[in-house]
Design a protein around this motif. Structure first.
Motif, PDB file in Angstrom:
ATOM      1  N   TRP A   1      -0.347   3.230  -4.107  1.00  0.00           N
ATOM      2  CA  TRP A   1       0.254   4.130  -3.150  1.00  0.00           C
ATOM      3  C   TRP A   1       1.056   3.279  -1.992  1.00  0.00           C
ATOM      4  O   TRP A   1       1.051   3.375  -0.725  1.00  0.00           O
ATOM      5  N   ARG A   2       1.446   2.027  -2.674  1.00  0.00           N
ATOM      6  CA  ARG A   2       2.479   0.978  -1.547  1.00  0.00           C
ATOM      7  C   ARG A   2       1.617   0.407  -0.501  1.00  0.00           C
ATOM      8  O   ARG A   2       1.994   0.042   0.531  1.00  0.00           O
ATOM      9  N   THR A   3       0.264   0.425  -0.752  1.00  0.00           N
ATOM     10  CA  THR A   3      -0.449  -0.272   0.250  1.00  0.00           C
ATOM     11  C   THR A   3      -1.697  -1.047  -0.428  1.00  0.00           C
ATOM     12  O   THR A   3      -2.068  -0.748  -1.534  1.00  0.00           O
ATOM     13  N   PRO A   4      -2.248  -2.235   0.093  1.00  0.00           N
ATOM     14  CA  PRO A   4      -3.358  -2.911  -0.552  1.00  0.00           C
ATOM     15  C   PRO A   4      -4.501  -2.159  -0.759  1.00  0.00           C
ATOM     16  O   PRO A   4      -5.034  -1.357   0.100  1.00  0.00           O
ATOM     17  N   CYS A   5      -4.926  -2.065  -2.015  1.00  0.00           N
ATOM     18  CA  CYS A   5      -6.053  -1.339  -2.421  1.00  0.00           C
ATOM     19  C   CYS A   5      -7.179  -2.390  -3.158  1.00  0.00           C
ATOM     20  O   CYS A   5      -6.979  -2.972  -3.775  1.00  0.00           O
ATOM     21  N   TYR A   6      -8.575  -2.135  -2.644  1.00  0.00           N
ATOM     22  CA  TYR A   6      -9.383  -3.035  -3.194  1.00  0.00           C
ATOM     23  C   TYR A   6     -10.472  -2.094  -3.912  1.00  0.00           C
ATOM     24  O   TYR A   6     -11.088  -1.001  -3.486  1.00  0.00           O
TER      25      TYR A   6
ATOM     26  N   LYS B   1       1.620   2.471  13.671  1.00  0.00           N
ATOM     27  CA  LYS B   1       2.340   1.958  14.588  1.00  0.00           C
ATOM     28  C   LYS B   1       1.523   1.390  15.674  1.00  0.00           C
ATOM     29  O   LYS B   1       1.853   0.382  16.249  1.00  0.00           O
ATOM     30  N   GLU B   2       0.341   1.779  15.957  1.00  0.00           N
ATOM     31  CA  GLU B   2      -0.503   1.438  17.079  1.00  0.00           C
ATOM     32  C   GLU B   2      -1.574   0.685  16.527  1.00  0.00           C
ATOM     33  O   GLU B   2      -2.386  -0.132  17.575  1.00  0.00           O
ATOM     34  N   TYR B   3      -1.968   0.738  15.539  1.00  0.00           N
ATOM     35  CA  TYR B   3      -3.135   0.016  14.815  1.00  0.00           C
ATOM     36  C   TYR B   3      -2.918  -0.348  13.453  1.00  0.00           C
ATOM     37  O   TYR B   3      -2.222   0.049  12.635  1.00  0.00           O
ATOM     38  N   CYS B   4      -3.764  -1.262  12.875  1.00  0.00           N
ATOM     39  CA  CYS B   4      -3.999  -1.452  11.450  1.00  0.00           C
ATOM     40  C   CYS B   4      -5.385  -0.972  11.187  1.00  0.00           C
ATOM     41  O   CYS B   4      -6.437  -1.043  11.954  1.00  0.00           O
ATOM     42  N   ALA B   5      -5.613  -0.638   9.789  1.00  0.00           N
ATOM     43  CA  ALA B   5      -6.562   0.164   9.850  1.00  0.00           C
ATOM     44  C   ALA B   5      -7.364  -0.321   8.271  1.00  0.00           C
ATOM     45  O   ALA B   5      -6.617  -0.902   7.361  1.00  0.00           O
ATOM     46  N   LEU B   6      -8.604  -0.422   8.319  1.00  0.00           N
ATOM     47  CA  LEU B   6      -9.412  -0.696   6.981  1.00  0.00           C
ATOM     48  C   LEU B   6     -10.358   0.592   6.602  1.00  0.00           C
ATOM     49  O   LEU B   6     -11.223   0.926   7.178  1.00  0.00           O
ATOM     50  N   SER B   7      -9.651   1.107   5.743  1.00  0.00           N
ATOM     51  CA  SER B   7     -10.275   2.678   5.299  1.00  0.00           C
ATOM     52  C   SER B   7     -11.160   2.310   4.004  1.00  0.00           C
ATOM     53  O   SER B   7     -10.886   1.819   3.068  1.00  0.00           O
ATOM     54  N   PHE B   8     -12.130   3.254   4.143  1.00  0.00           N
ATOM     55  CA  PHE B   8     -13.407   3.263   3.198  1.00  0.00           C
ATOM     56  C   PHE B   8     -13.147   4.542   2.265  1.00  0.00           C
ATOM     57  O   PHE B   8     -13.199   5.780   3.023  1.00  0.00           O
TER      58      PHE B   8
ATOM     59  N   LYS C   1      -8.268  13.156  -5.074  1.00  0.00           N
ATOM     60  CA  LYS C   1      -9.010  14.553  -4.979  1.00  0.00           C
ATOM     61  C   LYS C   1      -9.804  14.627  -3.811  1.00  0.00           C
ATOM     62  O   LYS C   1     -10.108  15.621  -2.894  1.00  0.00           O
ATOM     63  N   THR C   2     -10.601  13.653  -3.586  1.00  0.00           N
ATOM     64  CA  THR C   2     -11.410  13.454  -2.399  1.00  0.00           C
ATOM     65  C   THR C   2     -10.729  13.710  -0.989  1.00  0.00           C
ATOM     66  O   THR C   2     -11.050  14.444  -0.113  1.00  0.00           O
ATOM     67  N   ALA C   3      -9.556  12.919  -1.003  1.00  0.00           N
ATOM     68  CA  ALA C   3      -8.682  12.934   0.129  1.00  0.00           C
ATOM     69  C   ALA C   3      -7.994  14.378   0.475  1.00  0.00           C
ATOM     70  O   ALA C   3      -8.175  15.168   1.647  1.00  0.00           O
TER      71      ALA C   3
ATOM     72  N   PRO D   1       0.222   8.641  -0.464  1.00  0.00           N
ATOM     73  CA  PRO D   1      -0.447   7.926   0.486  1.00  0.00           C
ATOM     74  C   PRO D   1      -0.249   8.486   1.635  1.00  0.00           C
ATOM     75  O   PRO D   1      -1.693   8.443   2.502  1.00  0.00           O
ATOM     76  N   ARG D   2       0.272   9.688   2.051  1.00  0.00           N
ATOM     77  CA  ARG D   2       0.077  10.467   3.102  1.00  0.00           C
ATOM     78  C   ARG D   2      -1.325  11.258   3.081  1.00  0.00           C
ATOM     79  O   ARG D   2      -2.258  11.207   4.057  1.00  0.00           O
ATOM     80  N   ILE D   3      -1.628  11.934   1.842  1.00  0.00           N
ATOM     81  CA  ILE D   3      -2.788  12.713   1.614  1.00  0.00           C
ATOM     82  C   ILE D   3      -4.033  11.558   1.720  1.00  0.00           C
ATOM     83  O   ILE D   3      -5.170  12.123   2.373  1.00  0.00           O
ATOM     84  N   LEU D   4      -3.832  10.515   1.188  1.00  0.00           N
ATOM     85  CA  LEU D   4      -5.110   9.389   1.173  1.00  0.00           C
ATOM     86  C   LEU D   4      -5.334   9.139   2.531  1.00  0.00           C
ATOM     87  O   LEU D   4      -6.285   8.723   2.993  1.00  0.00           O
ATOM     88  N   ASN D   5      -4.258   9.272   3.608  1.00  0.00           N
ATOM     89  CA  ASN D   5      -4.583   8.839   4.969  1.00  0.00           C
ATOM     90  C   ASN D   5      -5.040  10.036   5.806  1.00  0.00           C
ATOM     91  O   ASN D   5      -4.836   9.996   6.990  1.00  0.00           O
ATOM     92  N   GLY D   6      -5.271  11.138   5.022  1.00  0.00           N
ATOM     93  CA  GLY D   6      -5.645  12.374   5.909  1.00  0.00           C
ATOM     94  C   GLY D   6      -4.745  13.149   6.519  1.00  0.00           C
ATOM     95  O   GLY D   6      -4.981  13.756   7.706  1.00  0.00           O
ATOM     96  N   LYS D   7      -3.423  13.051   6.352  1.00  0.00           N
ATOM     97  CA  LYS D   7      -2.258  13.518   7.209  1.00  0.00           C
ATOM     98  C   LYS D   7      -1.711  14.894   6.416  1.00  0.00           C
ATOM     99  O   LYS D   7      -1.736  14.604   5.011  1.00  0.00           O
ATOM    100  N   GLY D   8      -1.310  15.777   7.103  1.00  0.00           N
ATOM    101  CA  GLY D   8      -0.883  16.941   6.559  1.00  0.00           C
ATOM    102  C   GLY D   8       0.738  16.899   6.233  1.00  0.00           C
ATOM    103  O   GLY D   8       1.285  15.851   6.686  1.00  0.00           O
TER     104      GLY D   8
END
Length: 211
Positions: A37-42, A56-63, A146-148, A182-189
């Motif tokens: 999704w165009r972002t580093p995934c682990y 824009k205002e921060y870098c995030a590490l999402s679980f 699906k989770t997101a 990617p937008r859905i995975l980040n919790g965005k509408g």
């Protein structure tokens, strides 16, 4: 280290030092690195564990299953008010990551143990919304998506479903779903602003295009 992530970091306009430090911590914990999704995934044994996100205002590490983390330090954030699974760290500079290095690694190891134990997030079901077939298939193939998606508010789910179902051709519907994953995975509408520059937050009125 995945060369695709190298390219991602080299092309990042912001947060390069922070991304590199988070990357080292994640790899040190034994996770597999990919670009999804165009972002580093682990991931751990094929199961997605964490994402590095740049805003824009921060870098995030999402679980992906952050809600199952104990978060004894009380420092994880939710992507949205109704997010049921994803939780994330916010960082605004490299020093914050270095200072919390041991804490971050502890959370990563805990997330790995959650995968080892096969724990799942229990979601509130939404039986009223009939999803377009392409979206159903995509969610079935991608448990994390699906989770997101299920963590979004009912209104945001309906907005996505309406937008995805609009095209007549199945291929076009699939392309739309892929684009907005990617937008859905980040919790965005679908109408939420992700750049932080629009005048009518959290919705995006397009004003950021002229700034």
């Amino acid at each position: 280290m995945n060369p695709k992530v190298d390219d991602f970091i080299n092309n990042a306009k912001k947060w390069q030092p922070e991304i590199e430090q988070l990357r080292l911590l994640l790899l040190a914990c034994g996770l597999t690195e990919e670009l999804k999704w165009r972002t580093p995934c682990y991931s751990f044994e094929g199961n997605n564990v964490a994402l590095i996100g740049c805003f824009k205002e921060y870098c995030a590490l999402s679980f992906f299953k952050g809600t199952l983390l104990q978060d004894s330090n009380g420092i994880l954030s939710k992507p949205g008010e109704n997010s049921q699974a994803i939780r994330f760290f916010k960082f605004t500079n490299l020093a914050e990551i270095i200072e919390q290095k041991s804490i971050i690694k502890a959370y990563i190891y805990e997330a790995i143990e959650i995968e080892k134990a096969g724990l799942k997030v229990n979601f509130k079901s939404n039986t009223e919304l009939e999803l377009v077939a392409e979206l159903q298939n995509t969610l079935a193939k991608n448990p994390n998506l699906k989770t997101a998606f299920q963590a979004l508010t009912p209104g945001r789910q309906r907005a996505y479903n309406l937008y995805f179902s609009a095209p007549k051709q199945s291929k076009t519907r699939e392309t739309r779903i892929e684009k907005y994953t990617p937008r859905i995975l980040n919790g965005k509408g679908i109408n939420d602003c992700t750049c932080g520059l629009s005048k009518k937050m959290p919705s995006c009125d397009g004003s950021h295009k002229y700034i």
